[in-house]
Design an enzyme around this catalytic site. Structure first.
Site, PDB file in Angstrom:
ATOM      1  N   HIS A  78       3.055   4.163  -2.061  1.00  0.00           N
ATOM      2  CA  HIS A  78       4.512   4.342  -2.213  1.00  0.00           C
ATOM      3  C   HIS A  78       4.809   5.333  -3.330  1.00  0.00           C
ATOM      4  O   HIS A  78       5.671   5.094  -4.185  1.00  0.00           O
ATOM      5  CB  HIS A  78       5.191   2.983  -2.455  1.00  0.00           C
ATOM      6  CG  HIS A  78       4.601   1.887  -1.604  1.00  0.00           C
ATOM      7  ND1 HIS A  78       3.896   0.830  -2.114  1.00  0.00           N
ATOM      8  CD2 HIS A  78       4.567   1.729  -0.260  1.00  0.00           C
ATOM      9  CE1 HIS A  78       3.459   0.054  -1.128  1.00  0.00           C
ATOM     10  NE2 HIS A  78       3.850   0.577   0.000  1.00  0.00           N
ATOM     11  N   GLU A 110       2.827   5.621   5.932  1.00  0.00           N
ATOM     12  CA  GLU A 110       3.041   4.182   6.121  1.00  0.00           C
ATOM     13  C   GLU A 110       3.819   3.904   7.414  1.00  0.00           C
ATOM     14  O   GLU A 110       4.592   2.961   7.487  1.00  0.00           O
ATOM     15  CB  GLU A 110       3.740   3.538   4.915  1.00  0.00           C
ATOM     16  CG  GLU A 110       3.445   2.046   4.790  1.00  0.00           C
ATOM     17  CD  GLU A 110       4.049   1.379   3.561  1.00  0.00           C
ATOM     18  OE1 GLU A 110       4.923   1.969   2.918  1.00  0.00           O
ATOM     19  OE2 GLU A 110       3.621   0.255   3.253  1.00  0.00           O
TER      20      GLU A 110
HETATM   21 ZN   LIG Z   1       1.683  -0.318   3.117  1.00  0.00          ZN
END
Ligand SMILES: [Zn+2]
Length: 340
Positions: free
Chosen positions: A223, A284
């Site tokens: 992230h 993702e």
């Molecule tokens: Zn993930």
């Protein structure tokens, strides 16, 4: 070749959800556990679940290989005990192995670990070894908070984690630091909990001697590194005030961030402040933020587009982000040519 280092199997066959619901209920109410042998997931169902989702998006966006793991929010390490966690992890990892066997050029496997609150991470070593040696997996997702949102595990720099790091090094695999679904109502799973954990672990790492003890340990903070790139000056200042080296020296061959930042200015900042050698391409997908950005008409998680358009990146920089760095971090990754 474009390697997406962060994808989860979020379109699993529906019988897997039925099993997990029954398993969760049995763990809570001390009922009979469901039978693993009764799980029904055909190869056709697996193919179908991927063809209209991950594979379709790979083709549309022009990426080649996804480093693929079980649904992160579904790991649920806080549910049941260690035995429940082990059975669930093995089922999820075996399913990823089936995906990789069906599409060996599109996916490489990363495993979920049978962590459980209060249980030593060392106990996850056997499942990691099974996944690497028997299933050919190339990494693992390591949860810094098996409690599901209460952050009561020792910091990842504590000796509590050391035997697991030793196993990772023995097997030559990296870990992505990744929490699971949140059961603390104060935190939204993908909106706050994931980013809080990412930011927390980076802070633990930069004030520690972990990489003196494990010079070849490789950790990916996903992230986009949580809040770190935006607050780079704060982290850098705290490190220097504590007589630590510069952040790029601390990160060096040990800490990597991915590109799961779903807008252009975020990627511009990430690639400007974090060393290019420490950034891995990832989307993702299909996962955290689905759907189209109404302002651009593009998918939020089409992160390749942002890297392609990032300001000031050379072709060599992009090659590192898209492929070179991933090959360095996932040293067991042997696939050489794109699937297309
Ligand atoms: Zn993930």
């Amino acid at each position: 070749m474009i390697i997406d280092c962060h994808g989860h199997y979020t379109t699993e066959p529906k019988d897997l959800h039925r099993f997990r619901q029954e398993q969760t209920k049995a763990a809570k109410d001390k009922l009979q556990m469901p039978s693993k042998a009764a799980l029904k997931m055909s190869d056709d169902e697996i193919r179908e679940s991927l063809e209209g989702a991950q594979l379709k998006l790979q083709r549309e966006r022009g990426t080649d290989l996804t480093i693929f793991s079980p649904r992160a929010s579904g790991m649920g390490h806080h549910i049941g005990d260690e035995r429940v966690s082990l059975e669930w992890s093995q089922i999820c990892n075996d399913l990823i192995h089936r995906v990789v066997s069906l599409y060996p050029n599109n996916f490489a496997g990363v495993c979920q670990l049978p962590q459980s609150p209060g249980v030593a991470p060392k106990n996850s070593g056997a499942e990691l070894e099974r996944c690497v040696k028997e299933l050919g997996f190339i990494g693992c997702n390591l949860n810094p908070d098996p409690s599901g949102g209460y952050f009561n595990a020792p910091p990842m720099t504590d000796k509590w984690w050391y035997p697991f790091y030793e196993k990772m090094i023995e097997l030559d695999v990296p870990a992505m630091i990744h929490v699971s679904g949140c059961c603390n109502p104060a935190q939204h799973t993908t909106g706050s909990y994931y980013l809080n954990a990412d930011t927390m672990v980076f802070m633990q790492l930069i004030l520690s001697d972990l990489f003196k003890d494990f010079p070849t340990l490789k950790l990916i903070i996903p992230h986009g590194g949580g809040a770190v790139p935006f607050h780079w000056g704060r982290f850098r200042g705290i490190a220097l005030n504590n007589n630590r080296p510069e952040l790029d020296r601390i990160m060096s061959n040990n800490i990597f961030f991915d590109t799961c930042v779903y807008h252009q200015p975020g990627i511009d900042l990430l690639t400007k402040v974090v060393p290019i050698d420490n950034i891995l391409f990832a989307s993702e997908m299909v996962g955290a933020v689905k759907g189209l950005d109404p302002r651009t008409g593009q998918y939020f998680d089409d992160t390749k587009r942002y890297v392609d358009q990032a300001q000031g990146l050379t072709a060599a920089d992009k090659q590192k982000i898209f492929e070179g760095n991933a090959r360095k971090v996932f040293s067991r990754l042997k696939i050489k040519s794109p699937a297309r």
